[in-house]
Design a protein around this motif. Structure first.
Motif, short mmCIF file in Angstrom:
data_model
loop_
_atom_site.label_atom_id
_atom_site.label_comp_id
_atom_site.label_asym_id
_atom_site.label_seq_id
_atom_site.Cartn_x
_atom_site.Cartn_y
_atom_site.Cartn_z
N PRO A 198 0.81 -1.22 0.00
CA PRO A 198 0.00 0.00 0.00
C PRO A 198 0.84 1.27 0.00
N GLN A 199 2.09 1.19 0.44
CA GLN A 199 2.96 2.36 0.47
C GLN A 199 3.30 2.84 -0.95
N GLN A 200 3.22 1.95 -1.92
CA GLN A 200 3.55 2.30 -3.30
C GLN A 200 2.62 3.39 -3.83
N ASN A 201 1.33 3.33 -3.49
CA ASN A 201 0.38 4.34 -3.95
C ASN A 201 0.66 5.69 -3.30
N VAL A 202 1.03 5.69 -2.04
CA VAL A 202 1.34 6.94 -1.34
C VAL A 202 2.62 7.55 -1.92
N SER A 203 3.61 6.71 -2.19
CA SER A 203 4.86 7.19 -2.78
C SER A 203 4.62 7.81 -4.15
N ALA A 204 3.75 7.22 -4.93
CA ALA A 204 3.43 7.77 -6.25
C ALA A 204 2.78 9.13 -6.11
N ALA A 205 1.92 9.30 -5.13
CA ALA A 205 1.27 10.59 -4.92
C ALA A 205 2.28 11.66 -4.50
N LEU A 226 5.49 11.72 -5.24
CA LEU A 226 6.44 12.00 -6.32
C LEU A 226 5.80 12.58 -7.58
N ALA A 227 4.49 12.77 -7.58
CA ALA A 227 3.81 13.30 -8.77
C ALA A 227 4.28 14.71 -9.07
N ASP A 228 4.37 15.02 -10.37
CA ASP A 228 4.87 16.33 -10.78
C ASP A 228 3.81 17.42 -10.67
N ALA A 229 2.66 17.19 -11.26
CA ALA A 229 1.62 18.22 -11.31
C ALA A 229 0.70 18.10 -10.10
N ASP A 230 0.10 19.24 -9.71
CA ASP A 230 -0.81 19.25 -8.56
C ASP A 230 -2.04 18.38 -8.82
N GLY A 231 -2.58 18.43 -10.01
CA GLY A 231 -3.74 17.61 -10.34
C GLY A 231 -3.44 16.12 -10.26
N ASP A 232 -2.24 15.76 -10.71
CA ASP A 232 -1.83 14.36 -10.61
C ASP A 232 -1.67 13.95 -9.15
N GLN A 233 -1.13 14.85 -8.37
CA GLN A 233 -0.91 14.55 -6.95
C GLN A 233 -2.25 14.32 -6.24
N ASP A 234 -3.22 15.16 -6.54
CA ASP A 234 -4.55 15.01 -5.93
C ASP A 234 -5.20 13.70 -6.36
N ALA A 235 -5.11 13.40 -7.63
CA ALA A 235 -5.74 12.17 -8.14
C ALA A 235 -5.07 10.93 -7.55
N LEU A 236 -3.75 10.94 -7.46
CA LEU A 236 -3.04 9.78 -6.90
C LEU A 236 -3.27 9.65 -5.40
N THR A 237 -3.44 10.79 -4.71
CA THR A 237 -3.76 10.74 -3.29
C THR A 237 -5.14 10.13 -3.08
N ASN A 238 -6.10 10.53 -3.90
CA ASN A 238 -7.44 9.95 -3.81
C ASN A 238 -7.41 8.46 -4.10
N ARG A 239 -6.64 8.06 -5.09
CA ARG A 239 -6.53 6.64 -5.43
C ARG A 239 -5.92 5.86 -4.27
N ALA A 240 -4.89 6.43 -3.64
CA ALA A 240 -4.24 5.75 -2.51
C ALA A 240 -5.23 5.58 -1.35
N ILE A 241 -6.06 6.59 -1.10
CA ILE A 241 -7.05 6.50 -0.03
C ILE A 241 -8.09 5.43 -0.34
N ILE A 242 -8.55 5.39 -1.58
CA ILE A 242 -9.56 4.39 -1.97
C ILE A 242 -9.00 2.98 -1.89
N ILE A 243 -7.79 2.79 -2.38
CA ILE A 243 -7.17 1.46 -2.34
C ILE A 243 -6.96 1.02 -0.89
N LYS A 244 -6.52 1.94 -0.04
CA LYS A 244 -6.28 1.60 1.36
C LYS A 244 -7.59 1.20 2.04
#
Length: 69
Positions: A37-44, A46-64
Motif C-alpha cells: 500500500p505504500q507504493q500508492n502513497v509514494s506515487a502521490a 512524487l507526482a509532478d503536477a498538482d492535479g496528478d498529486q490530488d488524483a493519486l492521493t485519492n486513489r491511494a485513499i480508496i485502495i487503502k
C-alpha cells in the motif's frame, strides 16, 4: 502435392500455437494492490503536477480503504 499443402498448414498452425503459448506464459501477473500500500502513497508524493498529486492521493485513499476489508 496435396501433402505439401497439408504439411505447410500443419506447420503454420503449430508455429501459431507455439507463439500463442509463449505469449500466454510470459504475461505479467496482476499485482495485488494490497501487497504494497505504500507504493500508492509514494506515487502521490512524487507526482509532478498538482492535479496528478490530488488524483493519486485519492486513489491511494480508496485502495487503502478497500484493502482493510
Amino acid at each position: 502435392m496435396q501433402n505439401s499443402w497439408l504439411m505447410r498448414g500443419a506447420t503454420f498452425g503449430f508455429v501459431v500455437l507455439i507463439i500463442a503459448a509463449l505469449a500466454w506464459l510470459t504475461l505479467p501477473e496482476a499485482e495485488d494492490p494490497c501487497a504494497n500500500p505504500q507504493q500508492n502513497v509514494s506515487a502521490a508524493v512524487l507526482a509532478d503536477a498538482d492535479g496528478d498529486q490530488d488524483a493519486l492521493t485519492n486513489r491511494a485513499i480508496i485502495i487503502k480503504a478497500k484493502c482493510k476489508k
